[in-house]
Design a protein around this motif. Structure first.
Motif, PDB file in Angstrom:
ATOM      1  N   PHE A  99       0.841  -1.194   0.000  1.00 33.76           N
ATOM      2  CA  PHE A  99       0.000   0.000   0.000  1.00 33.76           C
ATOM      3  C   PHE A  99       0.872   1.238   0.000  1.00 33.76           C
ATOM      4  N   ILE A 100       0.388   2.269  -0.658  1.00 36.15           N
ATOM      5  CA  ILE A 100       0.958   3.600  -0.516  1.00 36.15           C
ATOM      6  C   ILE A 100       0.229   4.252   0.650  1.00 36.15           C
ATOM      7  N   LEU A 101       0.968   4.903   1.529  1.00 33.25           N
ATOM      8  CA  LEU A 101       0.373   5.629   2.649  1.00 33.25           C
ATOM      9  C   LEU A 101       0.464   7.111   2.348  1.00 33.25           C
ATOM     10  N   PHE A 102      -0.655   7.806   2.451  1.00 30.00           N
ATOM     11  CA  PHE A 102      -0.641   9.248   2.248  1.00 30.00           C
ATOM     12  C   PHE A 102      -1.843   9.887   2.919  1.00 30.00           C
ATOM     13  N   ASP A 103      -1.904  11.196   2.893  1.00 33.98           N
ATOM     14  CA  ASP A 103      -2.953  11.953   3.569  1.00 33.98           C
ATOM     15  C   ASP A 103      -4.257  11.854   2.779  1.00 33.98           C
ATOM     16  N   LEU A 104      -5.232  11.173   3.348  1.00 37.77           N
ATOM     17  CA  LEU A 104      -6.536  11.007   2.699  1.00 37.77           C
ATOM     18  C   LEU A 104      -7.564  12.007   3.212  1.00 37.77           C
ATOM     19  N   SER A 105      -7.124  13.032   3.920  1.00 37.65           N
ATOM     20  CA  SER A 105      -8.089  13.961   4.525  1.00 37.65           C
ATOM     21  C   SER A 105      -8.962  14.648   3.473  1.00 37.65           C
ATOM     22  N   HIS A 106      -8.423  14.940   2.286  1.00 36.97           N
ATOM     23  CA  HIS A 106      -9.228  15.580   1.247  1.00 36.97           C
ATOM     24  C   HIS A 106     -10.352  14.667   0.766  1.00 36.97           C
ATOM     25  N   VAL A 107     -10.103  13.361   0.728  1.00 32.06           N
ATOM     26  CA  VAL A 107     -11.135  12.399   0.344  1.00 32.06           C
ATOM     27  C   VAL A 107     -12.205  12.341   1.430  1.00 32.06           C
ATOM     28  N   ASN A 108     -11.770  12.236   2.685  1.00 37.11           N
ATOM     29  CA  ASN A 108     -12.723  12.125   3.786  1.00 37.11           C
ATOM     30  C   ASN A 108     -13.507  13.413   4.016  1.00 37.11           C
ATOM     31  N   GLN A 109     -12.913  14.563   3.714  1.00 33.23           N
ATOM     32  CA  GLN A 109     -13.662  15.825   3.805  1.00 33.23           C
ATOM     33  C   GLN A 109     -14.783  15.858   2.771  1.00 33.23           C
ATOM     34  N   ALA A 110     -14.496  15.374   1.568  1.00 31.61           N
ATOM     35  CA  ALA A 110     -15.526  15.324   0.521  1.00 31.61           C
ATOM     36  C   ALA A 110     -16.651  14.375   0.921  1.00 31.61           C
ATOM     37  N   LEU A 111     -16.309  13.259   1.545  1.00 35.52           N
ATOM     38  CA  LEU A 111     -17.335  12.329   2.008  1.00 35.52           C
ATOM     39  C   LEU A 111     -18.167  12.946   3.124  1.00 35.52           C
ATOM     40  N   GLN A 112     -17.498  13.641   4.028  1.00 35.88           N
ATOM     41  CA  GLN A 112     -18.192  14.268   5.157  1.00 35.88           C
ATOM     42  C   GLN A 112     -19.209  15.310   4.674  1.00 35.88           C
ATOM     43  N   GLN A 113     -18.898  16.006   3.594  1.00 31.60           N
ATOM     44  CA  GLN A 113     -19.796  17.041   3.073  1.00 31.60           C
ATOM     45  C   GLN A 113     -21.138  16.474   2.613  1.00 31.60           C
ATOM     46  N   VAL A 114     -21.167  15.188   2.304  1.00 33.15           N
ATOM     47  CA  VAL A 114     -22.429  14.551   1.903  1.00 33.15           C
ATOM     48  C   VAL A 114     -22.889  13.538   2.963  1.00 33.15           C
ATOM     49  N   ASN A 115     -22.424  13.753   4.200  1.00 34.31           N
ATOM     50  CA  ASN A 115     -22.830  12.937   5.357  1.00 34.31           C
ATOM     51  C   ASN A 115     -22.470  11.460   5.243  1.00 34.31           C
ATOM     52  N   GLU A 116     -21.341  11.160   4.617  1.00 33.24           N
ATOM     53  CA  GLU A 116     -20.832   9.786   4.570  1.00 33.24           C
ATOM     54  C   GLU A 116     -19.705   9.650   5.590  1.00 33.24           C
ATOM     55  N   ASN A 117     -19.499   8.450   6.078  1.00 36.64           N
ATOM     56  CA  ASN A 117     -18.427   8.182   7.026  1.00 36.64           C
ATOM     57  C   ASN A 117     -17.075   8.185   6.329  1.00 36.64           C
ATOM     58  N   PRO A 118     -16.000   8.476   7.067  1.00 34.51           N
ATOM     59  CA  PRO A 118     -14.666   8.449   6.469  1.00 34.51           C
ATOM     60  C   PRO A 118     -14.264   7.028   6.072  1.00 34.51           C
ATOM     61  N   VAL A 119     -13.331   6.950   5.146  1.00 32.11           N
ATOM     62  CA  VAL A 119     -12.787   5.655   4.716  1.00 32.11           C
ATOM     63  C   VAL A 119     -11.347   5.528   5.199  1.00 32.11           C
ATOM     64  N   HIS A 120     -10.904   4.293   5.308  1.00 30.94           N
ATOM     65  CA  HIS A 120      -9.524   4.025   5.713  1.00 30.94           C
ATOM     66  C   HIS A 120      -8.571   4.063   4.525  1.00 30.94           C
ATOM     67  N   GLY A 121      -9.108   3.775   3.347  1.00 30.33           N
ATOM     68  CA  GLY A 121      -8.238   3.725   2.187  1.00 30.33           C
ATOM     69  C   GLY A 121      -8.993   3.524   0.887  1.00 30.33           C
ATOM     70  N   ILE A 122      -8.202   3.311  -0.150  1.00 31.66           N
ATOM     71  CA  ILE A 122      -8.718   3.140  -1.509  1.00 31.66           C
ATOM     72  C   ILE A 122      -8.058   1.901  -2.102  1.00 31.66           C
ATOM     73  N   ILE A 123      -8.861   1.044  -2.679  1.00 34.48           N
ATOM     74  CA  ILE A 123      -8.321  -0.116  -3.388  1.00 34.48           C
ATOM     75  C   ILE A 123      -8.386   0.212  -4.874  1.00 34.48           C
ATOM     76  N   GLY A 124      -7.214   0.183  -5.504  1.00 35.16           N
ATOM     77  CA  GLY A 124      -7.096   0.670  -6.870  1.00 35.16           C
ATOM     78  C   GLY A 124      -6.815  -0.393  -7.912  1.00 35.16           C
ATOM     79  N   ALA A 125      -6.441   0.091  -9.088  1.00 32.80           N
ATOM     80  CA  ALA A 125      -6.254  -0.746 -10.269  1.00 32.80           C
ATOM     81  C   ALA A 125      -5.159  -1.789 -10.094  1.00 32.80           C
ATOM     82  N   ASP A 126      -4.156  -1.524  -9.263  1.00 33.36           N
ATOM     83  CA  ASP A 126      -3.109  -2.527  -9.042  1.00 33.36           C
ATOM     84  C   ASP A 126      -3.712  -3.825  -8.511  1.00 33.36           C
ATOM     85  N   PHE A 127      -4.570  -3.710  -7.510  1.00 30.27           N
ATOM     86  CA  PHE A 127      -5.247  -4.867  -6.923  1.00 30.27           C
ATOM     87  C   PHE A 127      -6.238  -5.464  -7.915  1.00 30.27           C
TER      88      PHE A 127
END
Length: 145
Positions: A99-127
Motif C-alpha cells: 500500500f501507498i500511505l498518504f494523507d486522505l483527509s481531502h477524500v474524507n472531507q468530501a465524504l463528510q460534506q455529503v454525510n458519509e463516514n470516512p474511509v480508511h483507504g482506496i483499493i485501486g487498479a493494481d489490486f
C-alpha cells in the motif's frame, strides 16, 4: 442463461458486496492485517492506498517512498510505502499486499460534506488487475480471484 454470480463463483472468484455512496463512489469492507476497514473501490486509482492516520490501526510498517500522490484535487503529496500486508475479505486472503500511505483527509472531507463516514483507504487498479476483478454495477458487487 447462467447468472454471473454462479458463473464467477464456479470459476473460483470471491464476491465482494459494494455500497454506493452519495458521492457515487463504491464502498466495501475488508481486513488489513486482521483489522476491519472501509475502502473505496476506485478503478481510476493506479495504486491501493491507506491514510497516514491509520498506520498504527492496521499495524503497517512503512518505508520512504519516492512516489508523489495526486488525485481528487490534490497534487505532489508525500507518501510512504508499506509492504507485505495481508488483505482479507470472507474467503479471499491476499498475502504480501503493498500500500501507498498518504494523507486522505481531502477524500474524507468530501465524504463528510455529503454525510458519509470516512474511509480508511482506496483499493485501486493494481489490486483489481492482479486479481482479475470483474465489477457488476447492476448488482453492486465485484469478483476477484
Amino acid at each position: 442463461m447462467k447468472q454471473l454470480r454462479k458463473f464467477m463463483e464456479e470459476q473460483g472468484f470471491s464476491r465482494i458486496p459494494l455500497k454506493k455512496l452519495a458521492t457515487g463512489h463504491y464502498l466495501f469492507n475488508a481486513q488489513i492485517n486482521s483489522e476491519n476497514g472501509n475502502f473505496i473501490l476506485d478503478t481510476g486509482a493506479s495504486t491501493s492506498c491507506i491514510g497516514f492516520n491509520y498506520t498504527e490501526y492496521f499495524k503497517l510498517a512503512s518505508e520512504e517512498s519516492l512516489i508523489k500522490a495526486a488525485g481528487a484535487g490534490a497534487v505532489n503529496m508525500e507518501t510512504l510505502l508499506s509492504r507485505g500486508n495481508t488483505f482479507k475479505h470472507t474467503n479471499l486472503e491476499v498475502k504480501k499486499m503493498d500500500f501507498i500511505l498518504f494523507d486522505l483527509s481531502h477524500v474524507n472531507q468530501a465524504l463528510q460534506q455529503v454525510n458519509e463516514n470516512p474511509v480508511h483507504g482506496i483499493i485501486g487498479a493494481d489490486f483489481l488487475k492482479k486479481h482479475r476483478a470483474v465489477i457488476d454495477y447492476g448488482r453492486n458487487c465485484f469478483y476477484v480471484k
